[in-house]
Design an enzyme around this catalytic site. Structure first.
Site, PDB file in Angstrom:
ATOM      1  N   ASN A  88     -37.137 -17.010   9.024  1.00 48.80           N
ATOM      2  CA  ASN A  88     -36.769 -18.055   8.090  1.00 48.80           C
ATOM      3  C   ASN A  88     -37.764 -19.060   7.828  1.00 48.80           C
ATOM      4  O   ASN A  88     -37.629 -19.897   7.057  1.00 48.80           O
ATOM      5  CB  ASN A  88     -35.361 -18.651   8.508  1.00 48.80           C
ATOM      6  CG  ASN A  88     -34.940 -19.788   7.589  1.00 48.80           C
ATOM      7  OD1 ASN A  88     -34.567 -19.520   6.474  1.00 48.80           O
ATOM      8  ND2 ASN A  88     -35.066 -20.854   8.088  1.00 48.80           N
ATOM      9  N   TYR A 150     -44.630 -20.802 -10.033  1.00 44.84           N
ATOM     10  CA  TYR A 150     -44.594 -20.576  -8.375  1.00 44.84           C
ATOM     11  C   TYR A 150     -45.283 -19.205  -7.826  1.00 44.84           C
ATOM     12  O   TYR A 150     -44.725 -18.666  -7.214  1.00 44.84           O
ATOM     13  CB  TYR A 150     -43.000 -20.792  -8.029  1.00 44.84           C
ATOM     14  CG  TYR A 150     -42.464 -20.625  -6.368  1.00 44.84           C
ATOM     15  CD1 TYR A 150     -43.323 -21.449  -5.483  1.00 44.84           C
ATOM     16  CD2 TYR A 150     -41.616 -19.657  -5.779  1.00 44.84           C
ATOM     17  CE1 TYR A 150     -42.900 -21.719  -4.345  1.00 44.84           C
ATOM     18  CE2 TYR A 150     -41.501 -19.520  -4.710  1.00 44.84           C
ATOM     19  CZ  TYR A 150     -42.042 -20.668  -3.808  1.00 44.84           C
ATOM     20  OH  TYR A 150     -41.586 -20.510  -2.549  1.00 44.84           O
ATOM     21  N   THR A 188     -30.635 -27.281  -0.151  1.00 36.78           N
ATOM     22  CA  THR A 188     -31.244 -27.375   1.007  1.00 36.78           C
ATOM     23  C   THR A 188     -31.810 -28.983   0.805  1.00 36.78           C
ATOM     24  O   THR A 188     -31.813 -29.494  -0.396  1.00 36.78           O
ATOM     25  CB  THR A 188     -32.374 -26.775   1.315  1.00 36.78           C
ATOM     26  OG1 THR A 188     -33.260 -26.500   0.700  1.00 36.78           O
ATOM     27  CG2 THR A 188     -32.000 -25.189   1.656  1.00 36.78           C
TER      28      THR A 188
END
Length: 253
Positions: A88, A150, A188
């Site tokens: 992760n 991106y 997040t």
């Protein structure tokens, strides 16, 4: 639902915050013992203390920068035998081809793309020797949506999707499974930081950042725990026939 994970040992990279921490919370709730890996020792220990205070499980921490194969092998050796690996760690910067210089692109891939590959290599042989183990790669939906803004993330994530499927294709013969999750936007700390900056630029007020999520499915980003729940299920015996698969969790957007 009992996911039949009690007593399993899980190593989670990027385990001190965001999706990694939420995944740790979920798996601790299922009775798993945890090994959390991240760069910052203070935040790692804070996370470990919080989990220990809520669950009767063992939580170890290994502070490490996983951007080199040597570091990955050292962490894997210190961790010993594990039942589940959750890759992760890593955040690839946004930008188009002209705005991301070569050194920054390579640095980001060293941690996320090659970091995932190195960790799989480091644990796979030990899992194969026991004919038991699951690898879950938390990748990202840019690998299938290909946003120009991106580009480093899109290319890196697409590579990890192919890597997951290729490694997983041979895994059943070794008694293993390899799967992945492609989260879309997740609330997040990093996403909030980026949205606040965007709200300041577009709306003149960083506190209005939630307005920028109004057009997302369900009017919001995913929560870290929603991704953590999916990691736990895919890693569990209840999902024993799921392999070489990439699950997209983006609300249908």
């Amino acid at each position: 639902m009992d996911l039949q994970l009690a007593g399993k040992t899980v190593l989670i990279t990027g385990g001190s915050k965001g999706i990694g921490r939420a995944t740790a919370d979920v798996l601790a709730g299922e009775g798993c013992n945890l090994i959390l890996v991240a760069r910052g020792p203070a935040q790692l220990e804070e996370t470990a203390v919080a989990i220990r205070g809520q669950r009767q499980v063992n939580v170890r921490t290994i502070p490490a920068d996983l951007s080199s194969d040597e570091a990955v092998r050292k962490v894997a050796a210190e961790a010993g035998d594990i039942d589940i690996l959750v890759n992760n760690a890593g955040a690839i910067p946004p930008g188009d081809l002209a705005s991301i210089e070569d050194a920054r692109w390579r640095q980001a891939w060293d941690l996320k793309v090659f970091g995932y590959i190195s960790f799989c290599r480091a644990v796979y042989a030990r899992m194969k020797a026991r004919r038991s183990g699951v690898i879950v790669n938390v990748i990202g939906a840019a690998g299938e949506k290909f946003p120009t803004s991106y580009i480093a993330g899109a290319a890196g994530n697409a590579s990890l999707m192919a890597f997951t499927r290729a490694l997983g294709k041979g895994a059943p013969a070794d008694g293993l499974r390899v799967v992945a999750i492609n989260p879309g936007p997740v609330e997040t700390d990093r996403l909030v930081m980026l949205r606040r900056a965007e709200a300041q630029q577009k709306l003149g007020d960083p506190e209005r950042w939630r307005e920028l999520t109004a057009t997302m499915p369900f009017g919001r980003a995913a929560t870290p725990h929603e991704i953590g729940n999916a990691v736990a299920f895919l890693a569990s015996p209840l999902s024993a026939y799921t392999n070489a698969t990439v699950l997209t969790i983006d609300g249908g957007g």
